[in-house]
Design an enzyme around this catalytic site. Sequence first.
Site, mmCIF file in Angstrom:
data_model
loop_
_atom_site.group_PDB
_atom_site.id
_atom_site.type_symbol
_atom_site.label_atom_id
_atom_site.label_comp_id
_atom_site.label_asym_id
_atom_site.label_seq_id
_atom_site.Cartn_x
_atom_site.Cartn_y
_atom_site.Cartn_z
ATOM 1 N N ARG A 24 0.853 -1.260 0.114
ATOM 2 C CA ARG A 24 0.041 0.023 0.260
ATOM 3 C C ARG A 24 0.966 1.355 -0.111
ATOM 4 N NH1 ARG A 24 -4.261 0.089 4.286
ATOM 5 N NH2 ARG A 24 -3.152 -1.104 5.763
ATOM 6 N N ILE A 446 -29.231 4.568 15.904
ATOM 7 C CA ILE A 446 -29.076 3.553 15.127
ATOM 8 C C ILE A 446 -28.277 2.709 15.663
ATOM 9 C CG2 ILE A 446 -28.528 3.360 12.680
ATOM 10 C CD1 ILE A 446 -30.804 5.130 13.296
ATOM 11 N N SER A 448 -24.352 2.586 16.918
ATOM 12 C CA SER A 448 -23.035 2.576 17.384
ATOM 13 C C SER A 448 -22.940 4.279 17.956
ATOM 14 C CB SER A 448 -22.078 2.676 16.188
ATOM 15 O OG SER A 448 -22.360 3.630 15.131
ATOM 16 N N HIS A 656 -32.586 -0.816 9.570
ATOM 17 C CA HIS A 656 -32.251 0.673 9.271
ATOM 18 C C HIS A 656 -31.523 0.656 7.797
ATOM 19 C CE1 HIS A 656 -29.718 4.264 9.149
ATOM 20 N NE2 HIS A 656 -28.676 3.524 9.167
ATOM 21 N N HIS A 709 -23.474 12.605 8.869
ATOM 22 C CA HIS A 709 -22.368 12.737 8.123
ATOM 23 C C HIS A 709 -21.358 13.851 8.134
ATOM 24 C CE1 HIS A 709 -25.241 9.894 6.454
ATOM 25 N NE2 HIS A 709 -24.304 9.303 6.361
HETATM 26 N N1 GLN Z 1 -25.907 -0.127 13.554
HETATM 27 C C1 GLN Z 1 -24.836 0.523 12.654
HETATM 28 C C2 GLN Z 1 -24.177 1.529 13.236
HETATM 29 O O1 GLN Z 1 -24.883 2.512 14.022
HETATM 30 C C3 GLN Z 1 -25.399 0.802 11.273
HETATM 31 C C4 GLN Z 1 -24.451 1.050 10.292
HETATM 32 C C5 GLN Z 1 -24.625 1.796 8.938
HETATM 33 O O2 GLN Z 1 -26.052 1.646 8.657
HETATM 34 N N2 GLN Z 1 -24.084 1.656 7.986
HETATM 35 O O3 GLN Z 1 -22.948 1.729 13.177
HETATM 36 ZN ZN ZN Z 2 -26.940 4.084 8.385
#
Ligand code: GLN
Ligand code: ZN
Length: 772
Positions: A24, A446, A448, A656, A709
């Site tokens: 790399r 969601i 994490s 999700h 994001h």
């Molecule tokens: N449960 C995951 C998180 O919260 C979902 C991540 C994702 O949707 N890419 O990180």
């Molecule tokens: Zn997501």
Amino acid sequence: MTTKSAAPAARATVYGYPRQGRDRELKKAVEGYWKGRVTADALHAVAAGLRRANWLELSGAGIAEVPTGDFSFYDHVLDTSVMVGAVPGRHRDAVAADATDGYFAMARGTQDVAPLEMTKWFDTNYHYLVPELGPDTVFVADSTKQVTELREALALGLAARPVLVGPITYLLLAKPAPGVAEDFQPLTLLDRLLPVYAEVLADLRAAGAEWVQLDEPALVQDRTPADLNTAARAYRDLGAVEDRPKILVASYFDRLGDALPVLAKAPVEGLALDFTGPAAANLAGLAAVGGLPGKRLVAGVVDGRNIWADDLQKSLTTLGTLLGLADRVDVSASCSLLHVPLDATAEKDIDPQILRWLAFARQKTAETVTLAAGLSRGTDAIAGELAANRAALSSRAESPLTRDPAVRARVAAVTDTDGRRSRPYPERAAAQRAHLGLPPLPTTTIGSFPQTTELRTARADLRAGSLDAAGYEERIRAEIREVIAFQEKTGVDVLVHGEPERNDMVQYFAEQLDGYLATRHGWVQSYGTRYVRPPILAGDISRPKPMTVRWTAYAQSLTAKPVKGMLTGPVTMLAWSFVRDDQPLADTARQVALALRDEVNDLEAAGTSVIQVDEPALRETLPLRAADHPAYLAWATEAFRLTTAGVRPDTQIHTHMCYAEFGDIVQAIDDLDADVISLEAARSHMRVARELAAHGYPREAGPGVWDIHSPRVPSAEEATALLRKGLEAIPADRLWVNPDCGLKTRGWPETRTSLENLVTAARTLRGELPTT
Ligand code: GLN
Ligand code: ZN
């Protein structure tokens, strides 16, 4: 058997090669340059060295015509934007001041200027930078990179073929620039773009190119007759360019379909087609147009995007059917080898018996050379390779890894009932309401929470042996305690344990499932300098023991509120792994689903009342052609239901997905029969909520009100306003309040404030609800 023919000797070629180097080196040099530790000269020297090494390796292996221009510091679509002068206005000063810095500014943005948008390259996991075009776009040819790299290869005494993104694909991948009307069609710029391509072609001819390859993968997608007419016009005009190299138009990732007759008729000298999955369709298409008389056909028979050893005999048979359909038939991998890791022999931890089933870029190159030799000189000339290949394939077919009788028996016994919840949604919803006792507009996340440096260090220390298992376990438990305490204090309704133990949402599960292989050096470019090591679905999949239960149960022991169990769904497990090619995807999905189903049921048995099964990849794995969507969606939704349908009616299943454009799969989302779905929505101002409502989506939904994001903290007022919009589409008893996606990439400070604001917004609106 001997296959002999009078056609010119078949040659072996590839369309592109992994860019990063054995160790790399490219990633290190580029990131070093960004940090100011590597000079521009040193960076360019590393790049030139890597290109040279690749070419020498390819030609040494017997590749007759090496690709040039496939190298990139970041992305080849961005390189194409530079080649045609499509630099967004906001980056023009930076590019003028310094081409290299300006290039990276377009790719990554700067403190003040946003980068180009990034999105997936067709249905691969490679991401390209989306060209930004508008009615005012002025194209200007800059062939420097292409000409320089061609000259470098020619100077080594090699035959070389520049590879460019074709003009139709370039325009079809572009989007309206910021400020340009959303319905602007970049394809309308073709007449302005073609002279620029003509100039580049002429420059390449002048520099010594005999052939040039124009990649048109966008033509394997469904195209309107108008688009196909545009493509016909493009290649008629390019064909008429004087002093140009011969043109090879390359297609891959699927069948050419209606575009095949268009390209077959075009005044170009060669066509490259994918003869892996789409072999039958492309073969029929070729036969229907009467072959390619007078043209060169490049047959992509070796799968360029998966890691399995080719079935050489089968490929030879395919190649045999092509002889006579064109002036000459050459052999290639189906697409650029960019999508596979470099060298399988680097994997010292994989059993040599299994290793011989695998082919990475280096091995695939050797396969194309072998096939070309077999095609031109007869199978006797490659008898040794064929025998070894047969032995490898049969060892794979007969291995206990690929055929686990217990897994097969279980899959065979699956019935429709296994994939159906025991009660219809309305009954489940009532049972869950009674069981969970949540307020209206319940808040959750969601899954994490921030993956802190301490967590990553703990994992690295565990791997290095400087932290023992007990020490690591305690570190994770401490994190869970903190995450639970924070959520309780903030007033979140459905808590999560925060996923601190997970390195990656697919790898974490792959490491614990039997039948999966991991690589140590199997890096594949995802975008820019980010490389991933997808695990390999090698054998029949089973779950030796629970994977997440102890963490979730520990978190639940700390609170009276419900803690949501978190799993990655079967479709996403397949999408972000290398999949088996010896059985239908649906079969692999079913095996993974049954293994996950055990985990779901164990979570429930351990007292988990809410279980989320993430499927962020459901939309992105959608086949390129609409005709193939129903079959895919059928097995994908079935796998999800098989994973989740074994629980009691009062156990709430969440899913999700993190993308905003899902209009074309609303029905499939419905077919998942999940009780609650969370989706990305903040940036699109709750558009998904309206789309769900328009579709009559009957279940609960959490359109995200915090765009995770970006490090920006949404104020309580902003979240409240978004929720009000959500409420216009989805009633309060079915609307959830949550962020767009997981918080693993966020820092703690913004996470704290944002979640507090989210809870405040939910409480404000609850106060406004009519009391019944
Ligand atoms: N449960 C995951 C998180 O919260 C979902 C991540 C994702 O949707 N890419 O990180
Ligand atoms: Zn997501």
